[in-house]
Design an enzyme around this catalytic site. Sequence first.
Site, mmCIF file in Angstrom:
data_model
loop_
_atom_site.group_PDB
_atom_site.id
_atom_site.type_symbol
_atom_site.label_atom_id
_atom_site.label_comp_id
_atom_site.label_asym_id
_atom_site.label_seq_id
_atom_site.Cartn_x
_atom_site.Cartn_y
_atom_site.Cartn_z
ATOM 1 N N HIS A 1 0.847 -1.198 0.000
ATOM 2 C CA HIS A 1 0.000 0.000 0.000
ATOM 3 C C HIS A 1 0.880 1.246 0.000
ATOM 4 O O HIS A 1 1.984 1.249 0.537
ATOM 5 C CB HIS A 1 -0.922 -0.008 1.218
ATOM 6 N N GLU B 1 -3.997 1.739 -7.295
ATOM 7 C CA GLU B 1 -4.371 2.890 -6.484
ATOM 8 C C GLU B 1 -3.491 4.087 -6.851
ATOM 9 O O GLU B 1 -2.371 4.214 -6.335
ATOM 10 C CB GLU B 1 -4.201 2.578 -4.994
#
EC number: 5.3.1.1
Length: 246
Positions: A99, A168
């Site tokens: 992430h 993302e």
Amino acid sequence: MRKPVIAGNWKMNMTCTEAIEYMRVLIPLLKDIPKKDREIVIAPPFTALYPLSEFIRDRNEYLSLSSQNVHWEDSGAYTAEVSPLMLNELSVKCAIVGHSEPRKYFSESDEQINKRAKSAQDHQLIPIVCVGETFQQREMGEAERVIRRQIEQGLEGIEVKRLIVAYEPIWAIGTGKTCEANEANRICGLIRKWIGYEDVIIQYGGSVKSNNIDEIMSMSDIDGVLVGGASLDPTNFARIANYEKI
């Protein structure tokens, strides 16, 4: 046929008590979701994984748990880390790795992310490997190069049949800015091409909300979403999980 995965990443939010109360609201709101049509995943803080695994054990057939990270060693002197063996004991199904926040705040490298993803797969966990570019990289025309490097280095030696990739764009995370659905779909299509496996699950993440989920999930190369802030409200997340393609 790729089965969409709708995942909520709570990040560093919710106590154990709050997590249980959240589930009491969420689970009834998911009862009408066609179970063969999609999968719902929640990634709570590590502290809430045990109480949630116990709470949902006999209460649902369609909700799975994910960790927000996983270490590549089974045990050892790695303060604040969590091993895959610990997650196995809690019936956790997935593990988010790569992430943008640990990449940014803890300088996680693609090599480390690759080790985490391999460790997850070695212990029957499905890694959700996050990739994405910064606003500056996009403005400079570097987005595709950056993402391809993350894919090639982060997925080296990974079994693509037991993998989820989350695109993302960093500039869209928590900013309220959403990558246009067609552009997100284009990038997800490129990721699928670079991986070389048509059935790999590719999610989109970045300011996903109840008012844009239907458009996002109507895209041909987007197989789900990784939702941050919008997953913290159970009613809102239920609406996202109950998306309808346009």
